[in-house]
Motif scaffolding. Structure first.
Motif, PDB file in Angstrom:
ATOM      1  N   LYS A   1      -5.273   5.188  14.552  1.00 55.46           N
ATOM      2  CA  LYS A   1      -5.609   3.778  14.743  1.00 55.46           C
ATOM      3  C   LYS A   1      -4.464   3.026  15.419  1.00 55.46           C
ATOM      4  O   LYS A   1      -4.686   2.057  16.139  1.00 55.46           O
ATOM      5  CB  LYS A   1      -5.934   3.122  13.385  1.00 55.46           C
ATOM      6  CG  LYS A   1      -7.188   3.693  12.739  1.00 55.46           C
ATOM      7  CD  LYS A   1      -7.535   2.999  11.444  1.00 55.46           C
ATOM      8  CE  LYS A   1      -6.596   3.323  10.303  1.00 55.46           C
ATOM      9  NZ  LYS A   1      -6.647   4.726   9.852  1.00 55.46           N
ATOM     10  N   THR A   2      -3.227   3.468  15.179  1.00 55.08           N
ATOM     11  CA  THR A   2      -2.083   2.711  15.678  1.00 55.08           C
ATOM     12  C   THR A   2      -2.096   2.593  17.201  1.00 55.08           C
ATOM     13  O   THR A   2      -1.829   1.530  17.751  1.00 55.08           O
ATOM     14  CB  THR A   2      -0.762   3.378  15.232  1.00 55.08           C
ATOM     15  OG1 THR A   2      -0.909   3.785  13.874  1.00 55.08           O
ATOM     16  CG2 THR A   2       0.394   2.423  15.353  1.00 55.08           C
TER      17      THR A   2
ATOM     18  N   ASP B   1      -3.047  -4.349   9.511  1.00 54.23           N
ATOM     19  CA  ASP B   1      -3.199  -2.925   9.222  1.00 54.23           C
ATOM     20  C   ASP B   1      -3.466  -2.762   7.732  1.00 54.23           C
ATOM     21  O   ASP B   1      -2.949  -3.522   6.920  1.00 54.23           O
ATOM     22  CB  ASP B   1      -1.939  -2.163   9.625  1.00 54.23           C
ATOM     23  CG  ASP B   1      -2.202  -0.655   9.672  1.00 54.23           C
ATOM     24  OD1 ASP B   1      -3.387  -0.256   9.696  1.00 54.23           O
ATOM     25  OD2 ASP B   1      -1.233   0.118   9.679  1.00 54.23           O
ATOM     26  N   GLU B   2      -4.262  -1.768   7.385  1.00 46.74           N
ATOM     27  CA  GLU B   2      -4.629  -1.533   5.987  1.00 46.74           C
ATOM     28  C   GLU B   2      -5.092  -2.846   5.372  1.00 46.74           C
ATOM     29  O   GLU B   2      -4.622  -3.275   4.332  1.00 46.74           O
ATOM     30  CB  GLU B   2      -3.439  -0.966   5.202  1.00 46.74           C
ATOM     31  CG  GLU B   2      -2.801   0.262   5.833  1.00 46.74           C
ATOM     32  CD  GLU B   2      -3.699   1.495   5.825  1.00 46.74           C
ATOM     33  OE1 GLU B   2      -4.728   1.492   5.111  1.00 46.74           O
ATOM     34  OE2 GLU B   2      -3.380   2.448   6.553  1.00 46.74           O
TER      35      GLU B   2
ATOM     36  N   GLY C   1       0.019   4.895   5.535  1.00 44.32           N
ATOM     37  CA  GLY C   1       0.524   4.930   6.898  1.00 44.32           C
ATOM     38  C   GLY C   1       1.627   5.895   7.281  1.00 44.32           C
ATOM     39  O   GLY C   1       1.731   6.244   8.437  1.00 44.32           O
TER      40      GLY C   1
HETATM   41 MG    MG Z   1      -2.173   3.743  10.016  1.00 43.16          MG
END
Ligand code: MG
Ligand code: ADP
Length: 692
Positions: free
Chosen positions: A297-298, A392-393, A555
């Protein structure tokens, strides 16, 4: 000093009547229309009289008989006891608190009717605090509803008010007959009347399990209201303005693509495309990017950030932990700095000077991309040209925090720039379809449903604590072969200090066990510099075995780490275990995750470990997790879709969710007048909950 009248009313002089009103209001009951949809949680069958001979412990009975005897006993405590008989048996009654008139009700020789749950008493079957009335009174011809209530609001009051409301409130249809006919649902008025006073003969079971058509209608109505509100929220968002970020400098994006050491998966290409299209629109994007741990995803976030920067706007990326923010910083810097982007790092642990420099750079508009933790939502951070916010998350953030970051855009609005930033949420916790359709209906979803090539699924082993030695041998072999391992310390819920101590002890113990190995330690109480140093050591392979608390849960990405040991795996939640396991299986080697457990296992723990053993599929894990925990907890937030639902259940009623969604779209385009009426009935005073 004189008190304002509202305060006075709450004082000690508050009348019983106003106290009752206040309690009713807390139940959401103000107007007749509220009472009408306050539906029973269960029913009692008071339509017949049981014989005392059938009064077995565990049963709720209604019997009539003559009082044989009654007295107030003083030992072992003050209590009123009585015995009654109807010729088929004897039943004892007992009150631990009682009023004089209750005592008179059960004088010897009286014929009484009693009702309650039977238990095994000292002398035989007894009822503690039975409900007593005169024998021979007419029996009701409908099941008696039992309503959700609160302390100090009796069922009698509720029943009376609801009966009243049923004759006052407007029970007319809020959906066209065409729709209810198509779905085979009874009219609203009929459903409501049936549920408040079900005729004898109606299956109490169908009512209890909410399968009766009357319940189906209510559940449909409720879900329809939810779908309508969410659709309207979506419309409101589309009416807002956002800066269109159609990359003016498209070359930046092709340079980014060319610089990557891997080629994107087709799933990544697709979602980058979807996000890119959203960003170029004039209303704010509100998109959830889902992808299992390790799906990449990053890099997708990097493309979105590059597109915003290429359009001359700033981007903020917020991560839930410092380790993760730091990792994004190093990864995104590697990709984006060579393209000429300026990246600033902002967390709570900067020195005042570093902090000032960072804030100045943001406020001056020099910083293209700001990466950080919760520190990003602090008051002082001012973005002159914020175009995109990436979380994120996202499930790890509270609703309030997410709103706060978005409000950075509102502030720009006050300053005359009429724009809201686009928002991209990323999550590795896949949200099951039903939940996505209800709670997240105003969120477009992009899915990375493919892992980068060359990954083989992680093998999960369940190993009992008794076989710890074998696990040590496994770690040793792995490190001998040049790979690395994580050792995750047990969760100690009751004490963070204890958890820390465990981590420290574990590192000591493993260092002793493996004198030839570099064993690192990572926990939440270390300063960020310390954490970074340890993570760097692990990343470059100087540290071979990393002992960590759950700080590594989200992550962290070190492809050469192929083995993970989780101690006391039975203490972790399912989502957490899946996240932890996602730290391995990131390189090309075969990865193994060992779940060390200590028996005896509870049923739930056994199910969790079984799920981990049986599947690597994040969606399947999420489905089982939802099953075990329910949506509120699953989403890690208070305002879950479930809280808005009183009668429908997202899991068992998923078919109705689908119907309601289709119906909502149809109503909005064909019958806006019904929409208003329906929301009025079901969402009165609750619209706010849906807005965020
Ligand atoms: Mg990630
Ligand atoms: P997550 O979706 O869990 O956030 P990451 O973005 O951390 O996953 O990516 C996991 C790892 O996979 C990283 O090392 C990343 O650089 C790498 N990666 C991402 N996309 C690809 C790809 N298409 N091919 C190979 N490796 C990739």
């Amino acid at each position: 000093m004189s008190q304002p009248p509202t305060t006075a009313a709450r004082g000690p002089n508050e009348t019983a009547a106003s106290q009752l009103e206040r309690k009713l209001q807390r139940l959401g009951l103000r107007e007749p229309s509220d009472y009408v949809v306050h539906l029973p949680i269960r029913y009692e069958d008071e339509t017949r009289i049981d014989s005392i001979g059938t009064a077995m412990p565990g049963r709720t009975v209604q019997v009539e008989g003559e009082v044989l005897h009654s007295e107030v006993q003083l030992r072992p405590r003050r209590q009123l006891v009585a015995a009654i008989s109807d010729g088929t048996g004897r039943l004892y009654l007992r009150w631990l608190h009682f009023y004089p008139n209750q005592r008179r009700q059960v004088e010897a020789g009286k014929q009484i009717r009693v009702r309650g749950e039977v238990r095994q008493g000292f002398n035989g079957p007894e009822i503690v605090h039975p409900r007593v009335s005169k024998a021979g009174e007419a029996l009701p011809d409908a099941l008696t509803p039992v309503y959700p209530s609160t302390d100090g609001v009796s069922q009698l009051v509720l029943r009376k008010r609801i009966q009243q409301a049923l004759s006052q409130a407007d029970l007319s249809e809020s959906i066209p007959a065409e729709l209810s006919g198509r779905l085979g649902l009874p009219p609203f008025a009929e459903a409501i009347r049936t549920l408040h006073a079900p005729p004898v003969g109606l299956s109490a079971q169908a009512l209890l399990e909410r399968e009766h058509p009357a319940w189906q209608r209510i559940k449909f109505d409720e879900l329809l209201a939810q779908q309508l509100s969410l659709a309207l929220a979506r419309r409101r968002r589309r009416a807002q303005r956002a800066q269109p970020l159609a990359a003016k400098n498209a070359e930046l994006l092709s340079r980014l693509r060319a610089s990557l050491p891997f080629s994107l998966t087709s799933a990544q290409e697709r979602v980058i495309e979807e996000i890119s299209a959203d960003l170029s629109r004039t209303f704010p994007m509100h998109r959830l990017l889902q992808g299992d741990v390790g799906s990449g995803k990053t890099v997708v976030a990097a493309f979105a950030a590059a597109q915003a920067a290429a359009s001359g706007y700033q981007v903020a990326i917020m991560a839930p932990t410092e380790i993760l923010a730091e990792q994004h910083f190093s990864k995104l810097s590697g990709w984006l700095v060579p393209l000429g982007m300026k990246i600033v790092w902002l967390t709570g642990s900067l020195t005042p000077k570093q902090r000032r420099v960072a804030l100045e750079s943001i406020a001056a508009g020099d910083a293209d991309l700001v990466i950080g933790t919760q520190a990003l939502i602090q008051e002082k951070v001012q973005f002159p040209r914020l175009g995109l916010v990436i979380l994120d998350e996202q499930h790890r953030f509270g609703v309030a925090q997410r709103l706060e970051l978005n409000r950075k855009g509102d502030r720009q609005q006050e300053e005359g720039e009429p724009c809201v930033p686009h928002q991209l949420n990323m999550s590795a916790t896949p949200i099951p379809r039903t939940l996505a359709m209800t709670f997240f209906a105003d969120l477009d979803v992009s899915m990375i449903d493919e892992l980068p090539p060359g990954r083989s699924p992680v093998i999960t082993k369940l190993v009992s604590e008794a076989r710890r030695e074998e696990v040590l041998a496994l770690v040793h072999r792995e490190v001998q072969e040049g790979r690395q391992a994580y050792w995750v310390c047990p969760l100690v819920e009751e004490s963070e200090a204890l958890q820390l101590q465990t981590a420290v002890d574990t590192q000591q113990w493993l260092s002793d066990a493996f004198p030839d190995m570099e064993v690192g330690l990572l926990h939440g109480r270390m300063t960020s510099a310390e954490k970074q140093q340890v993570m760097d050591g692990f990343r470059v392979g100087r540290v071979q075995l990393l002992v960590a608390t759950t700080v590594i849960e989200v992550g962290v990405d070190v492809p050469n780490a192929c083995l993970m040991i989780i101690e006391h795996a039975e203490r972790f939640g399912l989502a957490q275990l899946h996240q932890l396991r996602g730290r391995v299986g990131r390189g090309s080697g075969q990865s193994v995750c060992v779940l060390l457990y200590q028996g005896p296992l509870s049923m739930v723990a056994r199910e969790r470990l079984r799920a981990m053993y049986e599947t690597n599929d994040g969606f399947e894990i999420a489905r089982r997790d939802l099953e075990q925990r329910g949506p509120g907890e699953f989403l890690g937030m208070r305002q879950s879709g479930q809280e808005l639902l009183r009668y429908a259940d997202l899991q068992s009623d998923s078919a109705i969710v689908e119907e309601a969604r289709d119906a909502a779209a149809w109503l909005l385009s064909h019958h806006p007048d019904y929409v208003r009426r329906h929301l009025q009935r079901w969402m009165r005073g609750r619209e706010d909950l849906l807005r965020s």
